[in-house]
Design an enzyme around this catalytic site. Structure first.
Site, short mmCIF file in Angstrom:
data_model
loop_
_atom_site.label_atom_id
_atom_site.label_comp_id
_atom_site.label_asym_id
_atom_site.label_seq_id
_atom_site.Cartn_x
_atom_site.Cartn_y
_atom_site.Cartn_z
N HIS A 71 2.90 -10.52 -0.06
CA HIS A 71 3.85 -9.51 -1.11
C HIS A 71 3.17 -8.12 -0.92
O HIS A 71 3.98 -6.94 -1.04
CB HIS A 71 4.13 -10.01 -2.22
CG HIS A 71 4.40 -8.68 -3.23
ND1 HIS A 71 5.18 -9.48 -3.94
CD2 HIS A 71 3.67 -7.70 -4.33
CE1 HIS A 71 5.31 -8.33 -5.12
NE2 HIS A 71 4.62 -7.36 -4.55
N GLU A 72 1.57 -8.12 -1.06
CA GLU A 72 1.53 -6.53 -0.42
C GLU A 72 1.41 -6.24 0.56
O GLU A 72 1.56 -4.89 1.07
CB GLU A 72 -0.58 -7.37 -0.93
CG GLU A 72 -0.72 -7.13 -2.60
CD GLU A 72 0.04 -6.50 -3.79
OE1 GLU A 72 0.12 -5.54 -3.16
OE2 GLU A 72 0.33 -7.05 -4.28
N HIS A 119 6.04 -0.38 4.31
CA HIS A 119 6.73 0.29 3.16
C HIS A 119 6.05 1.21 3.65
O HIS A 119 6.37 3.12 3.56
CB HIS A 119 7.13 0.10 1.76
CG HIS A 119 7.73 0.56 0.84
ND1 HIS A 119 8.28 0.83 -0.40
CD2 HIS A 119 8.89 1.80 2.12
CE1 HIS A 119 9.31 1.45 -0.57
NE2 HIS A 119 10.09 2.88 0.92
N HIS A 141 4.74 -4.09 0.83
CA HIS A 141 4.27 -2.63 0.45
C HIS A 141 3.76 -1.88 1.44
O HIS A 141 3.78 -0.70 2.10
CB HIS A 141 3.20 -2.76 -0.88
CG HIS A 141 3.99 -3.03 -2.27
ND1 HIS A 141 5.17 -2.80 -2.87
CD2 HIS A 141 3.64 -4.22 -3.05
CE1 HIS A 141 5.22 -2.80 -4.18
NE2 HIS A 141 4.12 -3.68 -4.24
#
Length: 700
Positions: free
Chosen positions: A488-489, A495, A492
């Site tokens: 999940h992190e 991105h 990010h």
């Protein structure tokens, strides 16, 4: 010359690291050279330089243009106008990841000064007048320039630029108080969480706990100079105890400690702070012309308004609640059956849920997280996650020990594109410690942008987590849930790393809040994909790959308690919206209000003393106020987006390149739905999410 004179001479010669080029690999932050006293000096000098630059802008005799007004405040020379941003970024990142009493005190001192300065800028009538004129009369701007201009103008308006002097003064008071209370909320939460320990000296009270949990607790005790075993409220300690301990009273003690944080009669009580924050935000919104704080926030969200948020949350309740009720009944039946066998008359309590959920999972799938831990050794997981990025995008990671870090636990990597060109710096901070907030997050020490010379300045991104620590005898062995957290992190961070825009304020994760979770939740999909698990999941002792049988059980159990998990997230969204759709002064007691606000999504027993609000950092201090629904909103997007990969192949590089080019690299340069539709070919629907979760329902 005596020793004191030598020290005085050295001090005179020393230059604040923030005032000069870093001269580090890729201009990374020189953590090893920064002292506590450097921050305040740099903050104050940064404010001075900031004000000087603004004076130059507003006194420019030339007609206001995009170049001499908007760009002038966006991309001034690094090390001059940018100083305040540089020091703020480092300080507040460390305040979450590696704080101490001295930094907390400095934060209390600087927060009102920084908020006042921010208000001075946003409420400067001469500066706003130049921006307003550019906004009215601009010509021939690129889409990205137009987005920057709109954001700049709207940012000033939403910060009170159109208010009269009385309104501006009141807004200053409200925002300064809110910023201080948000800081106090976070500091209280960290102190309360780290203060509690469950100390065990009788080995019999460890019954049911796996060896990994016992070893970690023994290490905690040793670190704290205690005998026996110490359990904390950090998730790698708390979660195994609640899942495996047969000691019901101790589970209750630990559960109540965690779920009554910041409600006690002491200086860390957050109840009044939360109530005041809710009212401050409502008053700020109403001062700016909105009925509620949610109306103010949602004006710049994909959801647009509270009706759409409630529609999403209620649709999810309608779709998932019937299945969640069945899941709850199944859990209760197992609990009751065991009580009958033991001739005990009892009811299922919240501190029983994790324990009996584990038992039910074992009964249905013969699977639990301890079976998988030996295959998820941290260094192998890191290789797997980096390998996934390589398969999808061709990028590579190389640890660079010459890059300074702020704690020995932190690893720093150089990241390179497929063609070998430098892409980013990536920091990874994996384990809990005393000065670190709970949870997991991604942040940046430098955002991507293109400078005045045309150089593409690459980002320095960081992921901070609280994963299982290594012990004296074992490396860090993660749960599948922790692997998902890492993914999940890392989503990010991709991105941020793939950002390729002209302006830093539009790059990377600088997107609308209900779009920012798409890249992160998208990456979670890989956690149960056999092809991905096959790439890294090897037993840390034998080197044997994760058996097909276990992978099969993982896939079969994917939707185990999925409806319950969905309702839990929905309940948080309902609570958030209940606070921030208030039109009148909030006078209710927090605890009973909370229990009523989310009741529609709660199936289990609610206890009178527990409280989520006082530890709900997302909506009180983390930027998600009136926006927690974003996780479920983005889940619809990520399920829909991953369905494209499932159709073409989960490692399909052409699809991945389109995802990178059309979403990840664009940041906030266009409306998020425009970006999504360009990738997907149409608007998302809830269908892919329902299918992924195995939810059968009438078409919504």
């Amino acid at each position: 010359m005596n020793e004191q004179e030598k020290q005085d001479l050295t001090a005179e010669k020393r230059v604040n690291p923030f005032f000069q080029p870093y001269n580090t690999p890729h201009d990374t932050v020189p953590f090893d050279r920064i002292r506590l006293e450097d921050f305040e000096e740099a903050f104050m000098e940064g404010i001075r330089r900031d004000n000087e630059q603004i004076e130059k802008t507003i006194n420019n005799p030339e007609k206001p243009t995009f170049d001499n007004t908007i760009i002038n405040t966006e991309e001034d020379d690094v090390g001059y106008y940018d100083l305040l941003s540089r020091v703020s970024t480092v300080f507040f990142n460390l305040l979450s990841a590696e704080t101490n009493d001295e930094m907390d005190a400095l934060a209390q001192k600087m927060q009102p000064i920084l908020t006042q300065h921010s208000n001075d800028v946003r409420l400067n009538p001469r500066l706003f007048e130049r921006i307003r004129k550019v906004h009215l009369h601009h010509r021939r701007l690129t889409p990205e320039e137009k987005m920057l201009l709109d954001n700049c103008y709207d940012g000033f308006v939403r910060s009170g630029a159109l208010l009269d002097e009385g309104g501006k003064q009141r807004l200053r008071q409200l925002t300064e108080e809110a910023s201080m209370l948000s800081l106090q909320f976070s500091q209280n939460l960290l102190k309360e969480q780290k203060a509690f320990t469950l100390d065990i000296t009788d080995e019999a009270q460890l019954d049911g706990l796996p060896e990994t949990a016992r070893e970690a607790a023994a290490m905690n005790a040793k670190e704290q100079g205690k005998q026996g075993w110490v359990f904390t409220l950090d998730m790698p300690s708390y979660s195994p105890f609640m899942t495996y301990s047969t000691q019901r009273e101790l589970r209750k003690q630990l559960y109540m400690a965690r779920n009554t944080i910041c409600t006690h009669d002491n200086s860390e009580n957050n109840l009044a702070i939360c109530q005041r924050l809710i009212n401050l935000r409502r008053e700020i919104a109403q001062l700016l012309g909105y009925k509620t704080y949610a109306d103010y926030v949602l004006k710049r969200r994909m959801a647009s308004n509270s009706r759409n948020v409630y529609r999403l949350l209620n649709d999810l309740i309608d779709a998932y609640k019937p299945t969640a009720i069945k899941e709850r009944e199944e859990l209760s039946e197992l609990f009751s059956a065991e009580c009958r066998m033991e001739n005990v008359d009892s009811k299922l309590q919240p501190w029983d849920t994790g324990f009996y959920t584990h038992k039910l999972q074992m009964k249905k799938y013969n699977l639990d997280q301890e079976m998988l831990r030996p295959y998820f050794e941290l260094s192998k997981v890191i290789s797997g996650v980096f390998g996934l990025a390589n398969k999808l995008y061709g990028i590579t990671f190389k640890e660079d020990k010459e890059i300074p870090v702020y704690h020995p636990d932190v690893k720093a990597y150089e990241v390179f594109n497929k063609d070998g060109s430098f892409l980013a710096v990536f920091y990874a901070d994996f384990h809990p410690r005393k000065g670190k907030q709970g949870g997991a997050w991604m942040t940046e020490y430098q955002g991507q942008y293109i400078d005045k010379k045309g150089e593409n300045v690459r980002p320095h991104v960081s992921v901070v987590m609280n994963l299982t620590k290594p012990t004296a005898d074992k490396p860090a062995l993660l749960t599948l849930g922790e692997v998902e957290t890492f993914l999940h992190e890392f989503g990010h961070s991709l991105h941020g790393m793939f950002a390729n825009t002209r302006f830093e304020s539009l790059s990377g994760t600088n997107v609308w809040w209900d779009f920012v979770e798409l890249p992160s939740q998208f990456m979670e999909n890989y956690a149960i994909e056999k092809e991905f698990l096959r790439s890294f999941a090897f037993h840390y002792q034998t080197g044997e790959p994760l058996p097909d049988e276990l992978i099969s059980r993982i896939i079969k159990s994917r939707n185990f308690m999925a409806a319950t998990a969905c309702l839990r997230q929905v309940s948080f969204g309902l609570l958030d919206m209940a606070y921030y759709t208030k039109k009148d002064e909030f006078k209710d007691d927090i605890i009973p209000f909370e229990k009523k606000a989310w009741k529609k999504a709660i199936l289990g027993k609610q206890l009178p003393d527990t409280c989520m609000t006082v530890q709900f950092s997302h909506i009180m201090a983390g930027g998600y106020a009136a926006g927690y629904y974003s996780y479920k909103w983005a889940e619809v997007l990520d399920a829909d987006a991953f369905s494209v990969f499932k159709r073409h192949g989960i490692f399909d590089q052409k699809t991945a390149q389109r995802f990178r080019d059309e979403i990840l690299s664009k940041g906030g340069t266009e409306h998020p739905m425009t970006l999504y539709k360009r990738f997907r070919g149409g608007e998302p629907t809830i269908d892919a999410l329902l299918k992924r979760n195995g939810i059968k329902t009438k078409k919504i």
